[in-house]
Scaffold this motif. Sequence first.
Motif, mmCIF file in Angstrom:
data_model
loop_
_atom_site.group_PDB
_atom_site.id
_atom_site.type_symbol
_atom_site.label_atom_id
_atom_site.label_comp_id
_atom_site.label_asym_id
_atom_site.label_seq_id
_atom_site.Cartn_x
_atom_site.Cartn_y
_atom_site.Cartn_z
ATOM 1 N N VAL A 99 -3.127 -3.914 4.183
ATOM 2 C CA VAL A 99 -3.522 -2.889 3.214
ATOM 3 C C VAL A 99 -4.331 -1.800 3.917
ATOM 4 N N THR B 262 -3.205 2.157 4.587
ATOM 5 C CA THR B 262 -4.016 3.308 4.200
ATOM 6 C C THR B 262 -4.223 4.236 5.382
ATOM 7 N N SER C 149 -5.072 1.687 -1.778
ATOM 8 C CA SER C 149 -5.555 0.461 -1.155
ATOM 9 C C SER C 149 -6.467 -0.309 -2.101
ATOM 10 N N THR D 190 0.828 -1.203 0.000
ATOM 11 C CA THR D 190 0.000 0.000 0.000
ATOM 12 C C THR D 190 0.863 1.253 0.000
#
Length: 102
Positions: A77, A81, A49, A43
């Motif tokens: 992920v 983010t 994402s 990410t």
Amino acid sequence: LFLYGIGRMTYSLKMGAGDVMRDVLKRMCKNQFLGMLTGIFVTAILSSSSAASVMLVTFVESGYITFAESIGALLGVNIGTTITVYLVALNITKYCLGLIAA
């Protein structure tokens, strides 16, 4: 259109990638913690994402990793983010050059 893109990506992965990619993905997601770190890293590199999640879905659909192995990466992920948004909220623009140089 989105589902068509996922289908084409899955087909391309099945045709183009071999056992080497499968082995790398298995090693990166062999336990939940390592999968989470992999998700955070992906990410951070992609800055998206959604793209990372689509890649995970494609890897599971292609059979490169199992659903259980993808859960840790998906959690990573989402954490990646959150970290990215938090860093933007801290207004770190005056430190960016130093971070890039390090």
